[in-house]
Scaffold this active site. Structure first.
Site, PDB file in Angstrom:
ATOM      1  N   ASP A 101     -10.406  -1.884   2.051  1.00  0.00           N
ATOM      2  CA  ASP A 101     -10.013  -0.478   2.165  1.00  0.00           C
ATOM      3  C   ASP A 101     -11.256   0.390   2.373  1.00  0.00           C
ATOM      4  O   ASP A 101     -11.730   1.062   1.457  1.00  0.00           O
ATOM      5  CB  ASP A 101      -9.263  -0.103   0.873  1.00  0.00           C
ATOM      6  CG  ASP A 101      -8.738   1.313   0.876  1.00  0.00           C
ATOM      7  OD1 ASP A 101      -8.610   1.891   1.969  1.00  0.00           O
ATOM      8  OD2 ASP A 101      -8.466   1.831  -0.215  1.00  0.00           O
TER       9      ASP A 101
HETATM   10  C1  SPV Z   1      -4.566   3.960  -2.005  1.00  0.00           C
HETATM   11  O1  SPV Z   1      -3.512   3.557  -2.450  1.00  0.00           O
HETATM   12  O2  SPV Z   1      -5.049   3.530  -0.962  1.00  0.00           O
HETATM   13  C2  SPV Z   1      -5.320   4.985  -2.714  1.00  0.00           C
HETATM   14  C3  SPV Z   1      -5.255   5.068  -4.150  1.00  0.00           C
HETATM   15  O3  SPV Z   1      -6.059   5.675  -2.061  1.00  0.00           O
HETATM   16  S1  SPV Z   1      -6.544   4.151  -4.783  1.00  0.00           S
HETATM   17  O4  SPV Z   1      -6.493   2.816  -4.267  1.00  0.00           O
HETATM   18  O5  SPV Z   1      -6.400   4.211  -6.207  1.00  0.00           O
HETATM   19  O6  SPV Z   1      -7.785   4.803  -4.356  1.00  0.00           O
HETATM   20 MG    MG Z   2      -6.502   4.995  -0.186  1.00  0.00          MG
END
Ligand code: SPV
Ligand code: MG
Length: 577
Positions: A76
């Protein structure tokens, strides 16, 4: 894909604002593809509180960067492009009807953000949340990662640009504060919130990876003060992944109006998939994973395949049903007029009896018509029909002729006597029925009396109606108890008009009974003097006696049997009218 949640973008987009306006605490669940979207959209739990039934469901969907990326096998870090995210978003939108909040990461630079806002708003998304980090961001939940925060004024500018691009009032841009994630102070978060609110943002999300909810609850208190000072009413959002002992009601009481369960469908799927894969490896077969797998049927149901199956079956049932018209016998009454032609060729109003029948059937999309010919076989002229021949038409009944068309019965069929004319609506209604065996039966028996050379087939209904002032009669109760021409007309409730429909199962039952009777019985049978003269009604009575359920479809007139000159006159009068 299921079509059950079909909705237009303009109908969906404003749903989030409407929920917030109603003072609802919006409960949101993550989705990362079509299937998880359907689950998040449709799942419900039902229960009871103090004797009152309650139902709970999610109000909206979270299209998470973490889970969308992970579902694609990526970290991510904004490496999955916006176009790829948009594809997932559209995939989820296609099968859901609840409002969607999109995780917009940093939103890119202000120019890129304008395009994202425009595309998401068009697609029917209700809100985008962007975080105040520098592109390319890193996910917020992992410890020991360098988190670079954006200059708050630059971020505020991006918000302004987005707000100016959106076309409707429905779409929301929410700013996500990463101060606490980046190890900055509460003061930094509060200060940023003020700047973003002044820039015109529609709500604030405060993020935290603490195991305790204290810091976000503390922030919520500050948020109340800021919004009061600024005289604004804008929702506050939280993502309770790490402080997940805190309940929705506690968060709501603290001032949060949007609560996002941000990654749980992907995480649970990952765990179940890994366990399943390991279990198959361990056992070298898949039996052991059955208890932890959903059935294939459940998946079929969820993605709409069972609906497709049902529609296919309905389609099959209502189109292309073969019609068999036994028309082999010689008619003694019209012998002179017919001059060697079979009765089906009798002219009424410039068209043959068979021609009229074909017309009525075609009007109901029934084009697979088989005529069983015998007497005057070569004289049968009609377009688009199949003609089969009953060579033994002199010995035997219409039933023998019907069974010449046995091969055509297998998937269900309609039987129509060759000498009846019906209104289109009767066939139409017959097509809508779903019973396995259904005979069309007229309840106006009082108007018909047996005439010379013309036997009527009477029915005694199983459930005789006692006319009451108010009553509901269910068609499923219309069951035949007795059928035959020797029934005393006074005791008959209906007359069988010579039109019947058999489903695939009904046809199987008919063929099975016929084969058994022909093979194992001799001499008198039901009303017939000899098994060779077995009638359609004898076979139906035999089926009833064997426990098969035979339904009737009740009509009141709307049909004619052509048995003598008077009937022809009547038919001509009807047609000319
Ligand atoms: C996501 O779900 O991608 C978010 C929330 O941004 S977190 O992973 O907690 O950053
Ligand atoms: Mg996110």
């Amino acid at each position: 894909m299921t079509l059950l949640n079909n909705i237009l973008p303009e109908k969906r987009r404003g749903k989030l604002k409407a929920l917030l306006k109603n003072g609802k605490t919006v409960r949101v669940l993550e989705a990362h593809n079509g299937l998880s979207g359907i689950i998040a959209n449709n799942v419900q739990v039902k229960g009871e509180r103090e004797g009152i039934p309650i139902m709970r469901e999610f109000d909206a969907l979270w299209e998470s960067s973490l889970t969308d990326s992970a579902a694609k096998g990526h970290p991510d870090i904004e490496v999955v492009t916006f176009d790829s995210r948009l594809q997932t978003i559209n995939e989820i939108l296609a099968v859901t009807n609840k409002p969607m909040i999109v995780d917009g990461d940093t939103g890119g630079d202000a120019n890129a953000f304008e395009y994202s806002v425009s595309k998401l708003e068009k697609a029917g998304v209700s809100a985008i949340i962007i975080e105040d980090k520098v592109f390319p961001k890193r996910n917020s939940l992992e410890a020991g990662i360098q988190q670079n925060l954006e200059d708050p004024e630059v971020f505020a500018q991006k918000i302004c640009r987005g707000k100016n691009i959106q076309e409707t009032d429905d779409f929301m841009i929410i700013a996500r504060l990463e101060s606490l994630i980046a190890g900055k102070s509460m003061e930094d978060a509060v200060n940023r919130a003020k700047i973003y609110l002044k820039a015109g943002v529609d709500g604030i999300m405060i993020h935290s990876k603490s195991k305790s909810p204290n810091e976000i609850i503390d922030f919520a208190q500050h948020y109340k003060e800021i919004t009061n000072q600024l005289n604004l009413k804008k929702p506050l959002v939280c993502v309770p992944t790490t402080y997940n002992q805190t309940t929705e009601s506690e968060l709501s009481a603290a001032g949060f109006q949007i609560i996002i369960h941000a990654n749980h469908l992907l995480r649970s799927a990952y765990k179940a998939m890994t366990e399943t894969a390991e279990t198959i490896l361990r056992n070298q077969r898949s039996l052991e994973v059955d208890p932890t797998c959903s059935t294939v049927k459940e998946i079929f149901r969820t993605v709409g395949f069972l609906d497709v199956k049902e529609k296919d079956q309905e389609n099959e049932q209502s189109t292309n049903i073969p019609v068999i018209i036994p028309a082999a016998g010689e008619d003694p009454i019209f012998k002179k007029i017919l001059n060697g032609k079979p009765k089906a060729m009798l002219e009424i109003c410039g068209k043959t009896l068979l021609g009229h029948q074909i017309q009525t059937l075609n009007n109901n999309n029934l084009a697979d018509i088989t005529v069983i010919a015998g007497y005057g076989r070569d004289q049968i002229k009609a377009e688009g029909i199949t003609i089969l021949e009953n060579l033994d038409y002199r010995n035997g009944s219409a039933l023998n002729s019907l069974f010449v068309g046995k091969e055509r019965m297998n998937n269900g069929f309609i039987m129509l006597y060759s000498d009846i004319l019906t209104e289109d609506i009767i066939i139409k209604e017959l097509m809508n029925r779903r019973e396995n065996i259904i005979l069309v039966a007229d309840n106006s028996t009082q108007y018909h009396e047996p005439q010379e050379g013309n036997t009527l087939d009477f029915i005694i209904a199983k459930h005789q109606n006692k006319p009451a002032r108010r009553e509901i009669r269910f068609a499923s109760e219309n069951v035949v108890a007795k059928i035959g021409s020797k029934i005393n007309p006074v005791t008959a409730s209906h007359e069988f008009i010579g039109l019947a429909r058999f489903s695939k199962i009904g046809a199987e039952q008919l063929i099975e009974t016929y084969n058994d009777v022909i093979k194992n019985y001799q001499g008198r049978f039901q009303e017939s003097e000899d098994i060779s003269q077995l009638n359609f009604t004898d076979l139906i009575q035999e089926m009833i006696d064997r426990g098969f359920i035979v339904h009737y479809m009740e009509i009141h007139k709307g049909w004619l049997e052509i048995h003598n000159a008077e009937h022809i006159a009547l038919a001509e009068k009807s047609f000319s009218e």
